[in-house]
Design a protein around this motif. Structure first.
Motif, PDB file in Angstrom:
ATOM      1  N   PRO A   1      33.637  37.420 -50.805  1.00 61.39           N
ATOM      2  CA  PRO A   1      32.391  36.796 -51.797  1.00 61.39           C
ATOM      3  C   PRO A   1      31.293  36.883 -51.178  1.00 61.39           C
ATOM      4  O   PRO A   1      31.103  36.095 -49.459  1.00 61.39           O
ATOM      5  N   LYS A   2      30.396  37.084 -51.076  1.00 63.06           N
ATOM      6  CA  LYS A   2      28.737  36.635 -50.420  1.00 63.06           C
ATOM      7  C   LYS A   2      27.353  36.411 -51.163  1.00 63.06           C
ATOM      8  O   LYS A   2      27.093  37.172 -52.042  1.00 63.06           O
ATOM      9  N   ALA A   3      26.554  35.516 -51.048  1.00 67.67           N
ATOM     10  CA  ALA A   3      25.688  35.232 -51.562  1.00 67.67           C
ATOM     11  C   ALA A   3      25.263  35.585 -53.090  1.00 67.67           C
ATOM     12  O   ALA A   3      24.643  36.426 -53.222  1.00 67.67           O
ATOM     13  N   GLY A   4      26.457  34.952 -53.709  1.00 69.30           N
ATOM     14  CA  GLY A   4      26.427  35.304 -55.588  1.00 69.30           C
ATOM     15  C   GLY A   4      27.214  36.767 -55.572  1.00 69.30           C
ATOM     16  O   GLY A   4      26.882  36.416 -57.024  1.00 69.30           O
ATOM     17  N   GLY A   5      27.416  37.594 -55.096  1.00 69.02           N
ATOM     18  CA  GLY A   5      27.708  38.720 -55.436  1.00 69.02           C
ATOM     19  C   GLY A   5      29.144  38.914 -54.619  1.00 69.02           C
ATOM     20  O   GLY A   5      29.956  37.655 -54.268  1.00 69.02           O
TER      21      GLY A   5
END
Length: 94
Positions: free
Chosen positions: A35-39
Motif C-alpha cells: 500500500p502506498k499513498a492511495g494506491g
C-alpha cells in the motif's frame, strides 16, 4: 512512465512486458503489492527475504524434539486435562 492494463473478470492483470523486463519479473516470479499513498506499489519478491532466512534442513532438524513414546491420543489428552482441572479445583477447596 505510466502504463495501463485491464483487469479481467477473474481480477487478473497482465504486467506489461516493458515493466516485467525492467523489474526482472519472469514466469513463476512472485510480486508483492505494498500500500502506498492511495494506491499500491508492486515489487518483485527477492529469493532471499531477511525476515525469513533460509535454513538448511539439517540445521532445522537438529532442533526437533524427539520423544521415546508415541504422541498421546485425544482421549489421553482429555483425561489429563480433566485430571489437572480436578486437581486445581480441589486445591482451591482446601
Amino acid at each position: 512512465m505510466n502504463v495501463r492494463a485491464k483487469v479481467s473478470s477473474k481480477g487478473q492483470v497482465v504486467i506489461p512486458k516493458q515493466i516485467r523486463d525492467d523489474l526482472g519479473i519472469a514466469e513463476g516470479s512472485e510480486v508483492e503489492f505494498v500500500p502506498k499513498a492511495g494506491g499500491f506499489f508492486v515489487q518483485l519478491v527477492e529469493d532471499f527475504d531477511p525476515r525469513y532466512p533460509r535454513v538448511p534442513a539439517g540445521e532445522f532438524l537438529k532442533h526437533v524434539v524427539r520423544i521415546a513414546r508415541p504422541f498421546p491420543t485425544d482421549e489421553e489428552i482429555e483425561q489429563a486435562m480433566l485430571a489437572e482441572a480436578a486437581r486445581r479445583y480441589n486445591a482451591t477447596r482446601d
